[in-house]
Design an enzyme around this catalytic site. Sequence first.
Site, PDB file in Angstrom:
ATOM      1  N   ASP A  51       0.838  -1.207   0.000  1.00 29.16           N
ATOM      2  CA  ASP A  51       0.000   0.000   0.000  1.00 29.16           C
ATOM      3  C   ASP A  51       0.871   1.255   0.000  1.00 29.16           C
ATOM      4  O   ASP A  51       0.364   2.378  -0.035  1.00 29.16           O
ATOM      5  CB  ASP A  51      -1.028  -0.009   1.135  1.00 29.16           C
ATOM      6  CG  ASP A  51      -0.395  -0.064   2.504  1.00 29.16           C
ATOM      7  OD1 ASP A  51       0.841  -0.183   2.593  1.00 29.16           O
ATOM      8  OD2 ASP A  51      -1.144   0.017   3.503  1.00 29.16           O
ATOM      9  N   SER A  52       2.201   1.054  -0.007  1.00 32.07           N
ATOM     10  CA  SER A  52       3.134   2.162  -0.267  1.00 32.07           C
ATOM     11  C   SER A  52       2.879   2.733  -1.668  1.00 32.07           C
ATOM     12  O   SER A  52       3.372   3.811  -2.009  1.00 32.07           O
ATOM     13  CB  SER A  52       4.595   1.712  -0.134  1.00 32.07           C
ATOM     14  OG  SER A  52       4.809   0.510  -0.858  1.00 32.07           O
ATOM     15  N   ASP A  90      -1.135  -6.026  -0.148  1.00 36.89           N
ATOM     16  CA  ASP A  90      -1.580  -5.395   1.106  1.00 36.89           C
ATOM     17  C   ASP A  90      -3.077  -5.171   1.101  1.00 36.89           C
ATOM     18  O   ASP A  90      -3.626  -4.618   0.131  1.00 36.89           O
ATOM     19  CB  ASP A  90      -0.914  -4.013   1.251  1.00 36.89           C
ATOM     20  CG  ASP A  90       0.370  -4.068   2.047  1.00 36.89           C
ATOM     21  OD1 ASP A  90       0.536  -5.002   2.856  1.00 36.89           O
ATOM     22  OD2 ASP A  90       1.208  -3.159   1.870  1.00 36.89           O
ATOM     23  N   LYS A 120      -1.492  -9.333   2.863  1.00 37.56           N
ATOM     24  CA  LYS A 120      -0.731  -8.899   4.050  1.00 37.56           C
ATOM     25  C   LYS A 120      -1.604  -7.925   4.841  1.00 37.56           C
ATOM     26  O   LYS A 120      -2.249  -7.052   4.260  1.00 37.56           O
ATOM     27  CB  LYS A 120       0.589  -8.238   3.649  1.00 37.56           C
ATOM     28  CG  LYS A 120       1.368  -7.683   4.849  1.00 37.56           C
ATOM     29  CD  LYS A 120       2.824  -7.387   4.526  1.00 37.56           C
ATOM     30  CE  LYS A 120       3.077  -6.097   3.806  1.00 37.56           C
ATOM     31  NZ  LYS A 120       2.657  -4.884   4.546  1.00 37.56           N
ATOM     32  N   GLU A 122      -1.647  -5.484   8.584  1.00 37.28           N
ATOM     33  CA  GLU A 122      -0.816  -4.865   9.621  1.00 37.28           C
ATOM     34  C   GLU A 122      -1.456  -5.065  10.997  1.00 37.28           C
ATOM     35  O   GLU A 122      -2.638  -4.775  11.175  1.00 37.28           O
ATOM     36  CB  GLU A 122      -0.650  -3.364   9.343  1.00 37.28           C
ATOM     37  CG  GLU A 122       0.112  -3.081   8.065  1.00 37.28           C
ATOM     38  CD  GLU A 122       0.345  -1.585   7.843  1.00 37.28           C
ATOM     39  OE1 GLU A 122      -0.030  -0.764   8.716  1.00 37.28           O
ATOM     40  OE2 GLU A 122       0.901  -1.244   6.784  1.00 37.28           O
ATOM     41  N   GLU A 189       8.976  -4.246  10.655  1.00 40.12           N
ATOM     42  CA  GLU A 189       9.402  -2.949  10.111  1.00 40.12           C
ATOM     43  C   GLU A 189       9.930  -2.042  11.203  1.00 40.12           C
ATOM     44  O   GLU A 189       9.255  -1.787  12.214  1.00 40.12           O
ATOM     45  CB  GLU A 189       8.222  -2.278   9.376  1.00 40.12           C
ATOM     46  CG  GLU A 189       8.601  -0.912   8.815  1.00 40.12           C
ATOM     47  CD  GLU A 189       7.640  -0.381   7.754  1.00 40.12           C
ATOM     48  OE1 GLU A 189       6.710  -1.094   7.332  1.00 40.12           O
ATOM     49  OE2 GLU A 189       7.850   0.779   7.343  1.00 40.12           O
TER      50      GLU A 189
HETATM   51  O1  KIV Z   1       3.536  -1.109   1.640  1.00 45.76           O
HETATM   52  C1  KIV Z   1       4.714  -1.499   1.681  1.00 45.76           C
HETATM   53  O2  KIV Z   1       5.530  -1.227   0.799  1.00 45.76           O
HETATM   54  C2  KIV Z   1       5.132  -2.299   2.835  1.00 45.76           C
HETATM   55  C3  KIV Z   1       6.590  -2.582   2.997  1.00 45.76           C
HETATM   56  C4  KIV Z   1       7.306  -1.370   3.421  1.00 45.76           C
HETATM   57  C5  KIV Z   1       6.855  -3.715   3.889  1.00 45.76           C
HETATM   58  O3  KIV Z   1       4.324  -2.690   3.608  1.00 45.76           O
END
Ligand code: KIV
Length: 271
Positions: A51-52, A90, A120, A122, A189
């Site tokens: 989600d980056s 994510d 994924k 969090e 992280e």
């Molecule tokens: O969204 C992302 O890129 C991440 C990584 C930094 C692990 O969750």
Amino acid sequence: MSVESIVRAVTTYRLTEMKQRGEKIAMLTSYDYSMAKIVDAAGIDVILVGDSAANVMAGYETTVPITLDMMIYHARSVTRGAQRALIVVDLPFGTYQGNSKLALDSAVRIMKETEADAVKLEGGEEILESVQRILSAGIPVMGHLGLTPQSIHKFGTYNVRAKEEAEAEKLVRDAHLLSEAGCFAVVLEKIPAALAARVTKEIPIPTIGIGAGGGTDGQVLVIHDMLGINKGFSPRFLRRYADLHEVMTEAVTHYIDDVKSSEFPNEQEQY
Ligand code: KIV
């Protein structure tokens, strides 16, 4: 259709084997077809459609605004580009916290609409019910502990997490909970290296670190950061493997000059 044609070369099972034989796991983010194709062909083990994307693709300050539809768009593009790597997507903020039915629905949409391999999420104990419900549907789950950017408004900073004993002990407990629930791996992280190494020794599933030192089972970086496309982000843990910002700026200015001076196109470049 054979199993080989629907399951990628890198599986969650293979990641567990890699941990067992001490082979490090390399993971990078990708958000589009062309990047995923390059990263996959280079031999990466895991591609994270992170989600980056909210930051590096959409230009948001945090990962909070990205939607499930946006993540599905990015994930679809990546799965078309990659054949070999395991692809993890994510679940974005607001699509799984506090509601395990919503979590399952979100994960099912990812799996049905993108052909990704896993999701994924969090968090630890707070989202355990969501993790369990997704796992009960046969969808592989990767955990994410430590600095969890979707909680930035709770943390107030992107500083190192779990430096104090109480937070460190909670993180260790959460890692055990996620592992016992059936997660296949967990991202750690921005936490102290010694804590990440301790978690890695204590749980049987692979740990993938970002800013968590060399004692984890694997590493992950955001591709725009490690390729030097995104120059405005320079945490200590980031190693830049290229300066694509410079390379791209030079290429674009060269092109502009060539167009303005009628150097481009030349006679060989026309019909
Ligand atoms: O969204 C992302 O890129 C991440 C990584 C930094 C692990 O969750």
